[in-house]
Design a protein around this motif. Structure first.
Motif, PDB file in Angstrom:
ATOM      1  N   ALA A  93       0.787  -1.228   0.000  1.00  0.00           N
ATOM      2  CA  ALA A  93       0.000   0.000   0.000  1.00  0.00           C
ATOM      3  C   ALA A  93       0.826   1.289   0.000  1.00  0.00           C
ATOM      4  N   SER A  94       2.078   1.229   0.456  1.00  0.00           N
ATOM      5  CA  SER A  94       2.901   2.451   0.545  1.00  0.00           C
ATOM      6  C   SER A  94       4.362   2.081   0.733  1.00  0.00           C
ATOM      7  N   GLY A  95       5.211   3.089   0.625  1.00  0.00           N
ATOM      8  CA  GLY A  95       6.633   2.880   0.872  1.00  0.00           C
ATOM      9  C   GLY A  95       6.904   2.562   2.337  1.00  0.00           C
ATOM     10  N   LEU A  96       6.185   3.234   3.222  1.00  0.00           N
ATOM     11  CA  LEU A  96       6.358   2.957   4.653  1.00  0.00           C
ATOM     12  C   LEU A  96       5.988   1.507   4.960  1.00  0.00           C
ATOM     13  N   ASP A  97       4.886   1.021   4.389  1.00  0.00           N
ATOM     14  CA  ASP A  97       4.503  -0.380   4.599  1.00  0.00           C
ATOM     15  C   ASP A  97       5.530  -1.331   3.987  1.00  0.00           C
ATOM     16  N   THR A 113      17.601  11.172   6.830  1.00  0.00           N
ATOM     17  CA  THR A 113      16.714  10.531   5.858  1.00  0.00           C
ATOM     18  C   THR A 113      15.327  11.085   6.077  1.00  0.00           C
ATOM     19  N   TYR A 114      14.407  10.723   5.160  1.00  0.00           N
ATOM     20  CA  TYR A 114      13.008  11.018   5.415  1.00  0.00           C
ATOM     21  C   TYR A 114      12.565  10.148   6.589  1.00  0.00           C
ATOM     22  N   ILE A 115      11.686  10.681   7.412  1.00  0.00           N
ATOM     23  CA  ILE A 115      11.366  10.024   8.687  1.00  0.00           C
ATOM     24  C   ILE A 115      10.780   8.615   8.522  1.00  0.00           C
ATOM     25  N   ALA A 116      10.220   8.298   7.339  1.00  0.00           N
ATOM     26  CA  ALA A 116       9.604   6.975   7.131  1.00  0.00           C
ATOM     27  C   ALA A 116      10.584   5.837   7.408  1.00  0.00           C
ATOM     28  N   THR A 117      11.866   6.031   7.051  1.00  0.00           N
ATOM     29  CA  THR A 117      12.872   4.983   7.288  1.00  0.00           C
ATOM     30  C   THR A 117      12.917   4.633   8.780  1.00  0.00           C
ATOM     31  N   PRO A 138      20.241   1.033   4.238  1.00  0.00           N
ATOM     32  CA  PRO A 138      20.790   2.157   3.476  1.00  0.00           C
ATOM     33  C   PRO A 138      19.660   2.828   2.691  1.00  0.00           C
ATOM     34  N   VAL A 139      19.694   4.150   2.627  1.00  0.00           N
ATOM     35  CA  VAL A 139      18.697   4.906   1.858  1.00  0.00           C
ATOM     36  C   VAL A 139      19.421   5.510   0.656  1.00  0.00           C
ATOM     37  N   HIS A 140      18.864   5.340  -0.534  1.00  0.00           N
ATOM     38  CA  HIS A 140      19.470   5.954  -1.727  1.00  0.00           C
ATOM     39  C   HIS A 140      18.920   7.377  -1.835  1.00  0.00           C
ATOM     40  N   GLU A 159      17.180  -2.161   1.543  1.00  0.00           N
ATOM     41  CA  GLU A 159      17.423  -0.854   0.921  1.00  0.00           C
ATOM     42  C   GLU A 159      16.134  -0.028   0.903  1.00  0.00           C
ATOM     43  N   ASP A 160      16.238   1.233   1.248  1.00  0.00           N
ATOM     44  CA  ASP A 160      15.115   2.161   1.080  1.00  0.00           C
ATOM     45  C   ASP A 160      15.356   2.891  -0.249  1.00  0.00           C
ATOM     46  N   ALA A 161      14.627   2.421  -1.288  1.00  0.00           N
ATOM     47  CA  ALA A 161      14.826   2.953  -2.645  1.00  0.00           C
ATOM     48  C   ALA A 161      13.661   3.838  -3.076  1.00  0.00           C
ATOM     49  N   ALA A 162      12.982   4.433  -2.094  1.00  0.00           N
ATOM     50  CA  ALA A 162      11.800   5.247  -2.387  1.00  0.00           C
ATOM     51  C   ALA A 162      12.102   6.426  -3.316  1.00  0.00           C
ATOM     52  N   GLN A 163      13.398   6.812  -3.406  1.00  0.00           N
ATOM     53  CA  GLN A 163      13.757   7.956  -4.252  1.00  0.00           C
ATOM     54  C   GLN A 163      14.633   7.524  -5.425  1.00  0.00           C
ATOM     55  N   ALA A 164      14.740   6.214  -5.682  1.00  0.00           N
ATOM     56  CA  ALA A 164      15.793   5.754  -6.603  1.00  0.00           C
ATOM     57  C   ALA A 164      15.312   4.872  -7.755  1.00  0.00           C
ATOM     58  N   TRP A 181      10.188   0.126  -2.083  1.00  0.00           N
ATOM     59  CA  TRP A 181       9.860   1.180  -3.046  1.00  0.00           C
ATOM     60  C   TRP A 181       8.591   1.912  -2.643  1.00  0.00           C
ATOM     61  N   SER A 182       8.527   3.183  -3.006  1.00  0.00           N
ATOM     62  CA  SER A 182       7.301   3.969  -2.835  1.00  0.00           C
ATOM     63  C   SER A 182       6.863   4.485  -4.199  1.00  0.00           C
ATOM     64  N   PHE A 183       5.556   4.481  -4.429  1.00  0.00           N
ATOM     65  CA  PHE A 183       5.021   5.079  -5.666  1.00  0.00           C
ATOM     66  C   PHE A 183       4.138   6.279  -5.353  1.00  0.00           C
ATOM     67  N   GLY A 200       4.780  12.002  -6.135  1.00  0.00           N
ATOM     68  CA  GLY A 200       5.945  12.832  -6.460  1.00  0.00           C
ATOM     69  C   GLY A 200       7.232  12.065  -6.724  1.00  0.00           C
ATOM     70  N   LYS A 201       7.225  10.732  -6.565  1.00  0.00           N
ATOM     71  CA  LYS A 201       8.455   9.966  -6.805  1.00  0.00           C
ATOM     72  C   LYS A 201       8.716   9.836  -8.306  1.00  0.00           C
ATOM     73  N   ASN A 202       9.902   9.350  -8.671  1.00  0.00           N
ATOM     74  CA  ASN A 202      10.220   9.226 -10.108  1.00  0.00           C
ATOM     75  C   ASN A 202       9.245   8.308 -10.838  1.00  0.00           C
ATOM     76  N   ASP A 242      -1.409   6.609  -3.168  1.00  0.00           N
ATOM     77  CA  ASP A 242      -0.343   5.867  -2.495  1.00  0.00           C
ATOM     78  C   ASP A 242      -0.098   4.505  -3.132  1.00  0.00           C
ATOM     79  N   GLY A 243       1.110   4.013  -2.993  1.00  0.00           N
ATOM     80  CA  GLY A 243       1.467   2.675  -3.456  1.00  0.00           C
ATOM     81  C   GLY A 243       2.893   2.381  -3.062  1.00  0.00           C
ATOM     82  N   GLY A 244       3.240   1.094  -3.023  1.00  0.00           N
ATOM     83  CA  GLY A 244       4.603   0.711  -2.679  1.00  0.00           C
ATOM     84  C   GLY A 244       4.869  -0.699  -3.157  1.00  0.00           C
TER      85      GLY A 244
HETATM   86  C1  LIG Z   1       8.711   8.728   0.191  1.00  0.00           C
HETATM   87  C2  LIG Z   1       9.669   8.013   1.065  1.00  0.00           C
HETATM   88  C3  LIG Z   1       9.275   6.964   1.901  1.00  0.00           C
HETATM   89  C4  LIG Z   1       7.839   6.626   2.204  1.00  0.00           C
HETATM   90  O1  LIG Z   1       7.047   6.313   1.122  1.00  0.00           O
HETATM   91  P1  LIG Z   1       5.446   6.452   1.242  1.00  0.00           P
HETATM   92  O2  LIG Z   1       4.956   5.761   0.024  1.00  0.00           O
HETATM   93  O3  LIG Z   1       5.130   7.906   1.257  1.00  0.00           O
HETATM   94  O4  LIG Z   1       5.024   5.767   2.500  1.00  0.00           O
HETATM   95  C5  LIG Z   1      10.247   6.241   2.583  1.00  0.00           C
HETATM   96  N1  LIG Z   1      11.542   6.579   2.485  1.00  0.00           N
HETATM   97  C6  LIG Z   1      11.975   7.605   1.715  1.00  0.00           C
HETATM   98  C7  LIG Z   1      13.429   7.900   1.638  1.00  0.00           C
HETATM   99  C8  LIG Z   1      11.047   8.361   0.992  1.00  0.00           C
HETATM  100  O5  LIG Z   1      11.475   9.390   0.245  1.00  0.00           O
END
Ligand SMILES: *Cc1c(COP(=O)(O)O)cnc(C)c1O
Length: 375
Positions: free
Chosen positions: A63-67, A90-94, A135-137, A161-166, A185-187, A190-192, A198-200
């Protein structure tokens, strides 16, 4: 973000999605007409497409990158009493993912040249309780995966790996997607690679992990009404998967465009007293963000805003100084590198529909604002 107000908005999401209007509309109609709205053909197709794109064996939509992050920690059976190494910047989600599974955060400072977790500092942070490294990219720049893998292998640790931005980034010629044990991954729009909501997803080569994640996202079940684990409802939506199926084919072209903007900034902004992003030669960043550093970033942002150029700060407050983490008792000064970065970073506009003319306007206005702030 009010994009009307800016001649060059920080990110023009409307124009990014308008560029694929026909493909998106026909995908959404396909879902509407199918009569099947959860875990159907669109999600399966996207999981296959995205796994292939990542050169990974498995992809699990959630459902999301956080999940994606927190379900993977659960699937790795990481919880109370375990320590997880995360970047201090990093973004707080990590961080939230680690907290949600009840494990202990062990923040490690970044390398200032790349913004990413410093592999040389990780070893000192390892204790007998350490189970994993995340590691967060950050900003789309791949972290130093080879060093991190060597260390994790030697010390028996998992890598998430937290690749939400990569999306679409490469490390040593291999796409981000299966260097670690699992990749989150996060979708977020605003991501690439962004959905219309929301999605992940998680990509991995570990079949046992993939099976556990498929159950965890769906009430702990793989056969309807048979529940093997204490699961969640965290599924990638059919509608969002359909949008992602329509947009995935454009990711490479869009990232190439982002790269040309980053190169243009680089060519025109060096030697002006700004710290510019540095990409090591063995990485191909996704250029999710183009982040410069300057001690007077607030004045620069304000001056740019007056000329109609939108900027943002990623991020104004590091996780350890957020109210949510006051309980950790980590006062200002604890992570001085992260704090310094949070005080002087500024993200310039970049995106797949931003033209070279617009980029030139950003550059000219930025040069003027630098003269203003130096007076
Ligand atoms: C966006 C982001 C997330 C969270 O993704 P969501 O889909 O918004 O939950 C996690 N880590 C990083 C580095 C992000 O940029």
């Amino acid at each position: 973000m009010n994009s009307e107000k800016f001649q060059i908005p920080f990110l023009d999401l409307k124009s990014i999605n308008q560029a694929h209007r026909e493909e998106i509309l026909s995908s959404l109609i396909r879902v509407l007409d199918s009569g099947w709205y959860i875990l159907g053909e669109e999600v399966s197709r996207f999981e296959q497409n995205y796994a292939k794109h990542c050169q990974a064996n498995y992809c699990i939509g959630v459902a999301s990158g956080l999940d994606a992050l927190s379900l993977t920690l659960r699937a790795m059976e990481i919880g109370p009493g375990d320590e997880v190494i995360v970047p201090s910047n990093t973004y707080i989600a990590t961080w939230l993912a680690v907290t949600h599974v009840g494990a202990t955060l062990v923040p490690v400072e970044p390398d200032e040249a790349t913004f990413n977790i410093d592999p040389n500092r990780i070893e000192d942070a390892i204790t007998p309780k350490t189970r994993a490294i995340i590691p967060v990219h950050l900003y789309g720049q791949p972290a130093e995966l080879e060093d991190i893998r060597e260390l994790a292998h030697r010390r028996g640790l998992r890598i998430l790996e937290d690749a939400a931005q990569a999306h679409g980034a490469y490390y040593k010629g291999q796409p981000i997607g299966a260097h670690g044990d699992a990749v989150a991954w996060s979708f977020y729009p605003g991501k690439n690679l962004g959905a219309l909501g929301d999605g992940g997803a998680i990509t991995t080569n570990d079949s046992a992990l993939a099976i556990r994640l498929r159950e965890l996202r769906n009430y702990g079940s793989s056969v309807k009404y048979h529940n093997n684990q204490i699961g969640y409802n965290s599924r990638l939506d059919e509608m969002q998967a359909a949008v992602l199926n329509a947009k995935l084919q454009f990711l490479y072209t869009e990232n190439r465009h982002r790269t040309s903007i980053a190169q243009h900034y680089h060519d025109n902004l060096h030697g002006l007293g700004l710290k510019l992003p540095h990409a090591p030669a063995h990485t191909t960043p996704a250029w999710h963000l183009y982040v410069i550093r300057h001690p007077k970033r607030a004045a620069i942002a304000e001056s740019l805003s007056k000329t109609g150029v939108g900027t943002m700060i990623h991020y104004p407050i590091p996780p350890h100084l957020q109210s949510a983490y006051a309980f950790l008792g980590l006062s200002a000064g604890t992570f001085s590198i992260a704090e310094r970065m949070h005080n002087d970073v500024l993200s310039l506009p970049i995106g797949p529909t931003q033209t070279i003319d617009q980029t030139n306007i950003v550059i000219e206005n930025l040069k003027n604002s630098l003269l203003e702030v130096s007076e």
